[in-house]
Design a protein around this motif. Structure first.
Motif, mmCIF file in Angstrom:
data_model
loop_
_atom_site.group_PDB
_atom_site.id
_atom_site.type_symbol
_atom_site.label_atom_id
_atom_site.label_comp_id
_atom_site.label_asym_id
_atom_site.label_seq_id
_atom_site.Cartn_x
_atom_site.Cartn_y
_atom_site.Cartn_z
ATOM 1 N N GLY A 77 0.880 -1.177 -0.023
ATOM 2 C CA GLY A 77 0.132 0.074 -0.176
ATOM 3 C C GLY A 77 0.697 1.194 0.124
ATOM 4 O O GLY A 77 2.013 1.080 -0.472
ATOM 5 N N TRP A 78 0.394 2.324 0.501
ATOM 6 C CA TRP A 78 0.730 3.483 0.378
ATOM 7 C C TRP A 78 0.901 4.344 1.645
ATOM 8 O O TRP A 78 -0.093 4.441 2.470
ATOM 9 C CB TRP A 78 0.414 4.534 -0.708
ATOM 10 C CG TRP A 78 0.781 4.199 -2.132
ATOM 11 C CD1 TRP A 78 -0.034 3.622 -3.012
ATOM 12 C CD2 TRP A 78 2.013 4.453 -2.774
ATOM 13 N NE1 TRP A 78 0.553 3.373 -4.207
ATOM 14 C CE2 TRP A 78 1.798 3.867 -3.952
ATOM 15 C CE3 TRP A 78 3.118 4.929 -2.658
ATOM 16 C CZ2 TRP A 78 2.661 3.928 -4.939
ATOM 17 C CZ3 TRP A 78 4.208 5.042 -3.577
ATOM 18 C CH2 TRP A 78 3.945 4.388 -4.852
ATOM 19 N N ARG A 79 2.013 4.961 2.044
ATOM 20 C CA ARG A 79 1.890 5.969 3.360
ATOM 21 C C ARG A 79 2.329 7.372 2.936
ATOM 22 O O ARG A 79 3.137 7.604 2.235
ATOM 23 C CB ARG A 79 2.734 5.641 4.216
ATOM 24 C CG ARG A 79 2.735 6.542 5.625
ATOM 25 C CD ARG A 79 3.448 6.113 6.683
ATOM 26 N NE ARG A 79 2.850 5.182 7.254
ATOM 27 C CZ ARG A 79 3.243 4.018 7.869
ATOM 28 N NH1 ARG A 79 4.570 3.869 7.845
ATOM 29 N NH2 ARG A 79 2.524 2.945 8.355
ATOM 30 N N CYS A 80 1.050 8.052 2.776
ATOM 31 C CA CYS A 80 1.247 9.597 2.106
ATOM 32 C C CYS A 80 1.295 10.514 3.201
ATOM 33 O O CYS A 80 0.472 10.529 4.421
ATOM 34 C CB CYS A 80 0.008 9.852 1.474
ATOM 35 S SG CYS A 80 -0.157 9.003 -0.034
ATOM 36 N N ILE A 81 2.416 11.486 2.920
ATOM 37 C CA ILE A 81 2.365 12.492 3.955
ATOM 38 C C ILE A 81 1.811 13.937 3.055
ATOM 39 O O ILE A 81 2.311 14.148 2.118
ATOM 40 C CB ILE A 81 4.000 12.743 4.408
ATOM 41 C CG1 ILE A 81 4.621 11.729 4.894
ATOM 42 C CG2 ILE A 81 3.916 13.983 5.084
ATOM 43 C CD1 ILE A 81 3.945 11.166 6.114
ATOM 44 N N ILE A 82 0.905 14.157 3.772
ATOM 45 C CA ILE A 82 0.227 15.441 3.221
ATOM 46 C C ILE A 82 0.390 16.799 4.037
ATOM 47 O O ILE A 82 0.232 16.722 5.275
ATOM 48 C CB ILE A 82 -1.526 15.104 3.063
ATOM 49 C CG1 ILE A 82 -1.738 13.859 2.240
ATOM 50 C CG2 ILE A 82 -2.162 16.274 2.522
ATOM 51 C CD1 ILE A 82 -3.142 13.303 2.226
ATOM 52 N N ASP A 83 0.767 17.658 3.297
ATOM 53 C CA ASP A 83 0.832 19.258 3.903
ATOM 54 C C ASP A 83 -0.457 19.659 4.182
ATOM 55 O O ASP A 83 -1.347 19.798 3.304
ATOM 56 C CB ASP A 83 2.077 19.955 2.861
ATOM 57 C CG ASP A 83 2.074 21.320 3.549
ATOM 58 O OD1 ASP A 83 1.660 21.574 4.596
ATOM 59 O OD2 ASP A 83 3.137 21.809 2.989
#
Length: 115
Positions: A77-83
């Motif tokens: 899967g993905w781990r997204c860091i969102i500003d």
């Protein structure tokens, strides 16, 4: 100055059409305030299903969000860091998906006598 009636007849509909108000589109303004908003951004970016979101400190006063995304029919899967301020994905990292059985896992064993 005289205005020709035909020119006036063509000009009036053009003015009316240009003055017509359209339904205003709601644009997101300001920092991300909820996990639901952060999950929606991550899902749109990756095409998967967001499972969790949490606040994290990031390069600004508002911080950011860390969102884990599960990808159906994939091993990772993905781990997204969102500003939070810009509402943009700061980084994406591939992660193992929890709960799914990968190719390297063997059959499930039942051990009797334990709780």
């Amino acid at each position: 100055m005289r205005v020709h009636p035909l020119a006036l007849a063509l000009l009036v509909p053009a003015i009316v059409l240009s003055a017509r108000t359209t339904k205003p589109r709601k644009h997101a303004a300001g920092p991300i305030k909820s996990a639901k908003e952060a999950k929606a951004i991550a899902e749109q970016e990756t095409g998967g299903r967001a499972t969790s979101a949490r606040r994290i400190p990031l390069n600004g006063a508002s911080g950011g969000w860390e969102v884990d995304v599960r990808m159906p029919h994939e091993d990772k899967g993905w781990r997204c860091i969102i500003d939070s301020d810009t509402r943009m994905v700061h980084s994406k990292t591939r992660i193992d998906q929890g709960g799914g059985k990968g190719k390297a896992d063997g059959p499930v064993r039942l051990v009797k006598g334990t709780r």
